[in-house]
Design a protein around this motif. Structure first.
Motif, PDB file in Angstrom:
ATOM      1  N   ASP A   7       0.828  -1.215   0.000  1.00 63.52           N
ATOM      2  CA  ASP A   7       0.000   0.000   0.000  1.00 63.52           C
ATOM      3  C   ASP A   7       0.858   1.259   0.000  1.00 63.52           C
ATOM      4  OD1 ASP A   7      -2.333  -1.465  -0.033  1.00 63.52           O
ATOM      5  OD2 ASP A   7      -2.615  -1.404   2.148  1.00 63.52           O
ATOM      6  N   ASP A   8       1.912   1.262   0.817  1.00 66.39           N
ATOM      7  CA  ASP A   8       2.801   2.432   0.864  1.00 66.39           C
ATOM      8  C   ASP A   8       3.525   2.632  -0.462  1.00 66.39           C
ATOM      9  OD1 ASP A   8       2.072   3.034   3.426  1.00 66.39           O
ATOM     10  OD2 ASP A   8       3.826   2.105   4.375  1.00 66.39           O
ATOM     11  N   PHE A   9       3.895   1.510  -1.087  1.00 66.38           N
ATOM     12  CA  PHE A   9       4.570   1.606  -2.378  1.00 66.38           C
ATOM     13  C   PHE A   9       3.647   2.217  -3.427  1.00 66.38           C
ATOM     14  CE2 PHE A   9       5.678  -0.231  -6.542  1.00 66.38           C
ATOM     15  CZ  PHE A   9       6.972   0.238  -6.669  1.00 66.38           C
ATOM     16  N   LYS A  10       2.399   1.766  -3.447  1.00 64.59           N
ATOM     17  CA  LYS A  10       1.420   2.317  -4.401  1.00 64.59           C
ATOM     18  C   LYS A  10       1.220   3.811  -4.173  1.00 64.59           C
ATOM     19  CE  LYS A  10      -1.259  -1.910  -5.218  1.00 64.59           C
ATOM     20  NZ  LYS A  10      -2.567  -2.579  -5.018  1.00 64.59           N
ATOM     21  N   LEU A  11       1.092   4.199  -2.905  1.00 64.17           N
ATOM     22  CA  LEU A  11       0.910   5.614  -2.585  1.00 64.17           C
ATOM     23  C   LEU A  11       2.129   6.433  -3.020  1.00 64.17           C
ATOM     24  CD1 LEU A  11      -0.718   5.364   0.968  1.00 64.17           C
ATOM     25  CD2 LEU A  11      -1.828   6.152  -1.140  1.00 64.17           C
ATOM     26  N   ARG A  12       3.312   5.864  -2.803  1.00 66.20           N
ATOM     27  CA  ARG A  12       4.550   6.555  -3.174  1.00 66.20           C
ATOM     28  C   ARG A  12       4.605   6.769  -4.685  1.00 66.20           C
ATOM     29  NH1 ARG A  12       9.312   6.800  -0.154  1.00 66.20           N
ATOM     30  NH2 ARG A  12      11.194   7.333  -1.320  1.00 66.20           N
ATOM     31  N   MET A  13       4.301   5.728  -5.462  1.00 69.43           N
ATOM     32  CA  MET A  13       4.362   5.835  -6.914  1.00 69.43           C
ATOM     33  C   MET A  13       3.302   6.800  -7.449  1.00 69.43           C
ATOM     34  SD  MET A  13       6.954   4.139  -7.536  1.00 69.43           S
ATOM     35  CE  MET A  13       6.852   4.525  -9.287  1.00 69.43           C
ATOM     36  N   GLN A  14       2.128   6.788  -6.847  1.00 72.19           N
ATOM     37  CA  GLN A  14       1.076   7.712  -7.276  1.00 72.19           C
ATOM     38  C   GLN A  14       1.440   9.156  -6.937  1.00 72.19           C
ATOM     39  OE1 GLN A  14      -2.177   5.822  -5.275  1.00 72.19           O
ATOM     40  NE2 GLN A  14      -2.569   4.367  -6.937  1.00 72.19           N
ATOM     41  N   ARG A  15       2.104   9.344  -5.793  1.00 75.61           N
ATOM     42  CA  ARG A  15       2.551  10.701  -5.421  1.00 75.61           C
ATOM     43  C   ARG A  15       3.643  11.176  -6.383  1.00 75.61           C
ATOM     44  NH1 ARG A  15       2.850  15.359  -5.015  1.00 75.61           N
ATOM     45  NH2 ARG A  15       3.866  16.544  -3.348  1.00 75.61           N
ATOM     46  N   LEU A  16       4.587  10.323  -6.691  1.00 73.67           N
ATOM     47  CA  LEU A  16       5.639  10.691  -7.644  1.00 73.67           C
ATOM     48  C   LEU A  16       5.049  11.046  -8.997  1.00 73.67           C
ATOM     49  CD1 LEU A  16       8.335   7.984  -6.772  1.00 73.67           C
ATOM     50  CD2 LEU A  16       8.590  10.461  -6.476  1.00 73.67           C
ATOM     51  N   ASN A  17       3.983  10.358  -9.370  1.00 73.02           N
ATOM     52  CA  ASN A  17       3.366  10.596 -10.671  1.00 73.02           C
ATOM     53  C   ASN A  17       2.644  11.939 -10.737  1.00 73.02           C
ATOM     54  OD1 ASN A  17       2.639   9.571 -13.359  1.00 73.02           O
ATOM     55  ND2 ASN A  17       0.545   9.541 -12.575  1.00 73.02           N
ATOM     56  N   GLN A  18       2.353  12.516  -9.579  1.00 69.74           N
ATOM     57  CA  GLN A  18       1.643  13.798  -9.553  1.00 69.74           C
ATOM     58  C   GLN A  18       2.540  14.979  -9.919  1.00 69.74           C
ATOM     59  OE1 GLN A  18       0.062  13.939  -5.582  1.00 69.74           O
ATOM     60  NE2 GLN A  18      -1.651  12.570  -6.033  1.00 69.74           N
ATOM     61  N   VAL A  19       3.846  14.793  -9.774  1.00 71.99           N
ATOM     62  CA  VAL A  19       4.792  15.882 -10.042  1.00 71.99           C
ATOM     63  C   VAL A  19       5.487  15.628 -11.374  1.00 71.99           C
ATOM     64  CG1 VAL A  19       6.843  17.095  -9.212  1.00 71.99           C
ATOM     65  CG2 VAL A  19       5.134  16.277  -7.582  1.00 71.99           C
ATOM     66  N   LYS A  20       5.370  16.565 -12.287  1.00 70.76           N
ATOM     67  CA  LYS A  20       5.948  16.400 -13.620  1.00 70.76           C
ATOM     68  C   LYS A  20       7.043  17.435 -13.856  1.00 70.76           C
ATOM     69  CE  LYS A  20       2.802  13.300 -14.727  1.00 70.76           C
ATOM     70  NZ  LYS A  20       3.138  11.872 -14.859  1.00 70.76           N
ATOM     71  N   HIS A  21       8.102  17.004 -14.504  1.00 70.87           N
ATOM     72  CA  HIS A  21       9.167  17.915 -14.936  1.00 70.87           C
ATOM     73  C   HIS A  21       9.770  17.343 -16.200  1.00 70.87           C
ATOM     74  CE1 HIS A  21      12.891  20.248 -15.062  1.00 70.87           C
ATOM     75  NE2 HIS A  21      12.369  21.064 -14.142  1.00 70.87           N
TER      76      HIS A  21
END
Length: 369
Positions: A145-159
């Motif tokens: 669950d923490d891994f999924k949340l981490r990946m979804q959070r990373l996906n929210q920031v684009k550069h």
């Protein structure tokens, strides 16, 4: 008459023996072909499920330039493949892999790119010709669950200078991350590969340093409250896109404590030293940062810089200024290191000075002609 009968009987016997040998030979050949076909089926990308992660490693004659001459492919049983294909591959927003399914990955041939202590990197080619990189991580002590949340959070920031994951999969035993494959390689290869930085001039190196610094400063600002730093910043994780601009890959895949941001600053400082010296981070057991400190302490600073930069007419003043920034970053005390925002300001200032100097030189040249 009897003699003729015996002679013809002998011929018939010999002919029968020849026919039998031909049949045996053909059967043996067909068996070998069948074995080769079965062996060929083994050359597929890794298959995993939540319950069984045992796999077989087989060799292939394929290889990647600059890597081992043997590629490797992970295979598993048909039952494992079915289980893996039936689990959820979480595809993030990306036109590169629109509609990607596990089955597409299982059918794709895979080629080993690299192997670390806890991860393995593969290049796969989908049926539609799209090239992807699959990073397999084992023994990461983070819940699903923490891994999924981490990946979804990373996906929210684009550069534009950060390579995002396009899909991921996770189980108790391991995680898979899928990235777009960038064919221009890494900063490490550009500096230390076959060309050994020959076409990599001072202006290009300074520009890449400024881009990485600004990008990392942006990511640190965005993820400060989450405590997500890069965690493993090095020149092999700086990839080059189609425009040969640096792209930071694998951001946030190494969970660290609050010192993670300062660890990134140190990693960036080492990248600066690679750009300035053209030397490997570890050379015959000698650490690059330690070597640079020893040379500078003996007041032989000029000996630090890559001879290609000096012969290419790089400004020694700006070389020294960038070296001072690098030394601040690799300070042994994390608290004494500057923030990436401060580092970015210093390097962008040097870049602007370089650009003004070039414009002045061009202007003087034009006036003389």
């Amino acid at each position: 008459m009897d003699a003729h009968i015996l002679m013809y009987s002998g011929y018939a016997a010999v002919g029968l023996i020849i026919v039998i040998f031909v049949i045996i030979f053909r059967l043996h050949k067909l068996k070998k072909q069948g074995e080769n076909v079965e062996a060929g089926k083994a050359n597929k990308v890794a298959s995993f499920d939540d319950n069984d992660t045992r796999s077989i490693i087989t060799k292939s004659d394929q290889y990647v330039a600059g890597e081992s001459k043997s590629g490797f492919f992970l295979t598993s049983s048909a039952e494992q493949s079915a289980n893996f294909a039936s689990t959820s591959l979480l595809v993030l927003t990306s036109p590169v892999v629109n509609g990607l399914k596990f089955d597409d990955m299982l059918k794709a041939p895979a080629e080993l790119l690299g192997r670390g202590r806890q991860s393995t990197l593969y290049k796969i080619v989908l049926e539609n010709g799209v090239l992807l990189v699959v990073k397999r991580i084992k023994d990461w002590e983070i819940s699903t669950d923490d891994f999924k949340l981490r990946m979804q959070r990373l996906n929210q920031v684009k550069h534009q200078n950060v390579l995002p994951a396009v899909a991921f999969y996770c189980s108790k035993q391991e995680k898979l991350l899928v990235y777009e494959y960038l064919q221009n390689g890494s900063l490490f290869r550009l500096l230390h590969g076959a060309q050994m930085g020959q076409a990599f001039d001072w202006v290009s190196r300074l520009s890449i340093a400024a881009t990485i610094a600004e990008t990392l400063a942006f990511m640190h600002q965005e993820f400060r409250s989450d405590g997500i730093a890069h965690g493993n910043l090095k020149s092999s994780n700086i990839l080059l896109n189609k425009n040969l601009e640096p792209c930071i890959s694998e951001y946030g895949l190494v969970p660290l404590d609050n010192q993670g941001f300062k660890a990134d600053v140190y990693g960036f400082g080492v990248i600066l030293l690679e750009l300035l010296t053209g030397k490997l981070v570890k050379n015959e057991g000698v650490d690059l940062a330690t070597w640079v400190h020893s040379v500078v302490s003996e007041e032989w600073t000029g000996e630090v810089f890559d001879k290609l930069l000096i012969s290419g007419g790089a400004s020694e003043e700006r070389l020294v200024n960038l070296l001072q920034v690098a030394l601040k970053c690799v300070n042994k005390s994390p608290e004494a290191r500057p923030s990436m925002k401060q580092v970015a300001v210093m390097i962008v200032t040097l870049k602007e000075e370089e650009e003004r100097s070039i414009c002045t030189s061009v202007s003087v040249f034009s006036e003389n002609f």
